[in-house]
Structure formats: C-alpha cells, structure tokens
Enzyme design. Structure first.
Site, PDB file in Angstrom:
ATOM      1  N   CYS A 123      32.533 -12.077 -29.040  1.00 41.34           N
ATOM      2  CA  CYS A 123      31.577 -12.398 -27.977  1.00 41.34           C
ATOM      3  C   CYS A 123      30.818 -11.112 -27.660  1.00 41.34           C
ATOM      4  O   CYS A 123      31.424 -10.107 -27.306  1.00 41.34           O
ATOM      5  CB  CYS A 123      32.348 -12.905 -26.750  1.00 41.34           C
ATOM      6  SG  CYS A 123      31.310 -13.219 -25.320  1.00 41.34           S
ATOM      7  N   CYS A 130      21.862  -8.217 -16.609  1.00 41.57           N
ATOM      8  CA  CYS A 130      21.156  -9.480 -16.841  1.00 41.57           C
ATOM      9  C   CYS A 130      20.237  -9.735 -15.665  1.00 41.57           C
ATOM     10  O   CYS A 130      20.584  -9.438 -14.521  1.00 41.57           O
ATOM     11  CB  CYS A 130      22.153 -10.640 -16.969  1.00 41.57           C
ATOM     12  SG  CYS A 130      21.373 -12.224 -17.415  1.00 41.57           S
ATOM     13  N   CYS A 134      22.399 -15.609 -11.905  1.00 36.85           N
ATOM     14  CA  CYS A 134      23.239 -16.776 -11.595  1.00 36.85           C
ATOM     15  C   CYS A 134      24.357 -16.321 -10.644  1.00 36.85           C
ATOM     16  O   CYS A 134      25.065 -15.359 -10.943  1.00 36.85           O
ATOM     17  CB  CYS A 134      23.823 -17.366 -12.877  1.00 36.85           C
ATOM     18  SG  CYS A 134      22.545 -17.854 -14.075  1.00 36.85           S
ATOM     19  N   CYS A 137      28.152 -15.632 -11.755  1.00 41.70           N
ATOM     20  CA  CYS A 137      28.394 -14.792 -12.937  1.00 41.70           C
ATOM     21  C   CYS A 137      28.432 -13.324 -12.521  1.00 41.70           C
ATOM     22  O   CYS A 137      27.533 -12.842 -11.825  1.00 41.70           O
ATOM     23  CB  CYS A 137      27.278 -15.031 -13.952  1.00 41.70           C
ATOM     24  SG  CYS A 137      27.326 -13.913 -15.368  1.00 41.70           S
TER      25      CYS A 137
END
Ligand code: SAH
Length: 368
Positions: A123, A130, A134, A137
């Site tokens: 992963c 980011c 959200c 997260c």
C-alpha cells in the site's frame, strides 16, 4: 515535544532530484548519453534498479558518475514497525526535503484450504499529506504538503521488493503481487506522476518492475475528469472509488469534494471506466457507526449499484485520534452486508491488517 529548533522541522519543500524511475526507457538512454555513456548503460542501470541485480555489469570507474546522476537516494528509512508476526510492515520514509511518508507491506500466507496462494500487497502513498480533507481520515487532517515524484512513488514498491528478496519478511523470499494506491494522498490529484509510476511498475524487466496491470489498484475520492482521463490511458488497472455514502447530503460532509462532483457524476464516471476497461470497479465504503451504516443507506447503495460491474469493499472505520466516530457494531455491519448481497451486489469486508501499528486504511499520518 522538544522546543529545540530541529532541522527536520523546517524542511525545504521542493522538487526531488531526478531519478532513473522518473524516466521512460528512451529518456533514460538519452540521459546516459548526455553523461558521455553509451545508450545501453541506461538499460543496465534499469536492470540493476528494478531487478536488484547490483551494478556489477557496469565498469567500476563509471558507476559513481552514473549512480550520482540517476540513482540518488530519494527516500531514507526512518523507522519500520511490524505486526502480525512480521507479515505486516509499515515503513516511514523521509524524502530529500524532510517530508515524511508511509507505505505498508502486507503478506498473506498461502492457505490451501481457501485455495489462496502466497501473495504480498504493498500500500503506497502518492502525495505527502492530502488535500481532500475527509474528516474521518488521519492523512486528511494535516492537509497537502506536496506531490510525490514518480520515482518516490515507485521506490516504495522497489523497497518492498528488496526486503522480500532479502528474506526480511517471514515466509521466505517472495514477489510483490499487488500494489494499492491507498496510502497517503489522492492519486488522481497527482495524475501525470501516478500514470508514469503505473507504467514503471508494469513495464517488463529490465525497463520496469514487471507487475501485472490487473494487480494495481488506484483509489480515488472521485475526481471525475481524472477518472474519465484514466479510462482513456489503455491501462487495465483496477479503479476503486471511495464512496462512503449513497446520498449527496451525507457524502458532502464525509468526502468534501462531493460538493464539486456529486454521487451521480462519480458513479457515471465509474461505469464509464468499467465499460472501457471491462474491469469491475471497487466501491470503498468505511462503515461509521450511526453515520452511514443505517439499513436504509444500505438499500439506497444497493439500488445505485445493482446490476453494475462492481464490487463493494466495506472498511470497518479505523478511528483516528480525537475523533468521536467509531466503527459500526458487528450486527449493523452484518445487516449492511446482507442488504447489499440480497440485491446481488458482490460485497466483502476488508480485514483490518495493521490496525495496531496505525498502518490500516486512513491511519497513515507520518508522525515521526
Ligand atoms: N485518496 C484516495 C486513496 C487513499 S485512502 C481515496 O480516498 O480513495 C484509501 C481508502 O481508505 C479510502 O477509501 C479512504 O476513504 C479510506 N479511509 C480513510 N480513512 C479511513 C479510516 N479512518 N477508516 C477506514 N477507512 C478509511
């Protein structure tokens, strides 16, 4: 926390040095020619890097100039933490400018009863931080620092392959099988570098790592124009869409970019991708207790997806520090699964590998 001004607290954010994995085979050959070498040295360097064969094919006197120019150390390991008896390994990396990022290797042992082969999934991160914000997260809470370069993305996989080659992962030497862009960042917001990374990962050796396109998964919040562009790349990669709610009112709060591209448009782009590639799209749905796990939302989701080339991946929420949210109860989760399957929608529940090392979905935050 130390009050001393640490060098790493004030990183120079900037462009990483050029690396062989940023370049396609033709550009590599050109780069070595510009260094006064013959073109085939580009392929030799690629074989050394992707195949892990070392630099012995290159005359000793030429090695230093070539490695300095094309194989700079991009990511320095800061720490590795493991769980599941070493079969899950989270790596924390520092880039040249001090930014931190994480990748996770998960090895699933062969299980003859389940007719499952030994396989390893890596992963990886596509951005440092980011920008999608959200609220559930961990990465989303810190904002975006910068895009990763193609080579910084690719190197996370190469490093995982090296640790498998070196026998560092229980189960003996093995190959990376799957790569998922589900670490830090929104891959489709770093579009051109992610596409180049997909090509490096799938180009046959010696030009790349030689992974199967079908075993790579790009996961997105639903950046519709980029999803449509991806469908035209002629790649067979799997597309995962982080839906998390079937209705715009709720999705606006869970995936803020929904205010720009609502559920209807995201799903239309997903079906277009499935139509062009023939590949089943994954719908990611983190089950959050009392927020998006009600029976009526399961029915609504099932109605949107029934009859489509789709698979639903339910992710029990990994609560992030300071969040009031929690994973759904086992009963609510089971009912959600039941309602989707009742409408014929293929549904599985993601395992929570890496949870205890903060290495599970949505937990990658690169805290040094
Ligand atoms: N930006 C991309 C890829 C990164 S996250 C995307 O959003 O798809 C990979 C998956 O983990 C996404 O489905 C994301 O919504 C999910 N995720 C994020 N935080 C989570 C959490 N705390 N618990 C469970 N899943 C989470």
């Amino acid at each position: 926390m130390s009050a001393l001004p640490l060098v790493f607290d004030a990183p120079r954010r900037g462009k990483p040095p050029r690396h062989l994995a940023d370049l396609d085979p033709a550009a590599r050959r050109q780069a070595v020619v510009e260094l006064g070498e013959q073109a085939f040295r580009g392929d030799q360097l690629a074989r050394a890097y992707f195949g892990g064969s070392g630099l012995s094919a290159i005359p000793a006197a030429r090695r230093e100039a070539l490695t300095t120019a094309l194989l700079p150390e991009l990511l320095t390991p800061v720490r590795e933490v493991t769980c599941d008896d070493g079969a899950t390994r989270k790596a924390l990396w520092r880039a040249h400018d001090g930014v931190l990022l994480e990748s996770v290797l998960m090895r699933y042992r062969a299980d003859p009863e389940a007719e499952r082969d030994d396989r390893t999934t890596v992963c990886i991160s596509s951005q440092a931080g980011c920008g999608m914000a959200c609220p559930f997260c961990a990465t989303g809470q810190g904002g975006l620092t910068r895009n990763l370069s193609t080579a910084e993305i690719v190197h996370q996989v190469v490093a995982a392959q090296r640790s498998l080659d070196a026998g560092e992962v229980p189960g003996g030497p093995g190959r990376v099988g799957n790569v998922v862009f589900m670490g830090m960042g929104e891959p489709l917001a770093n579009y051109s570098r992610v596409i180049a990374a997909l090509r490096r990962l799938t180009d046959p050796q010696p030009h790349g790592l030689g992974l199967s396109q079908r075993h790579l998964t790009v996961s997105t919040v639903g950046l519709v124009p980029a999803m449509r562009r991806l469908a035209e790349e002629g790649l067979q990669v799997r597309l995962a869409v982080s839906l998390h709610a079937p209705d715009d009112a709720l999705r606006d709060t869970l995936v803020p970019v929904n205010t720009r591209w609502p559920v209807r448009e995201v799903l239309a782009a997903a079906w277009a991708y499935a139509g062009v590639t023939g590949r089943r799209v994954s719908i990611e749905y983190a089950l959050i207790s009392g927020v998006n796990d009600q029976p009526e939302r399961a029915d609504h989701l099932a109605a949107l997806l029934a009859g489509r080339l789709v698979h639903v991946n339910l992710i029990p929420l990994n609560p992030t520090p300071g969040s009031a949210w929690d994973a759904s109860s086992p009963a609510a989760q089971a009912e959600f699964v039941r309602r989707l399957r009742a409408k014929g929608v293929a549904t599985t529940v993601r395992d929570t590998r890496g949870r205890e090392i903060d290495g599970a979905c949505g937990q990658l935050a690169a805290l040094a």
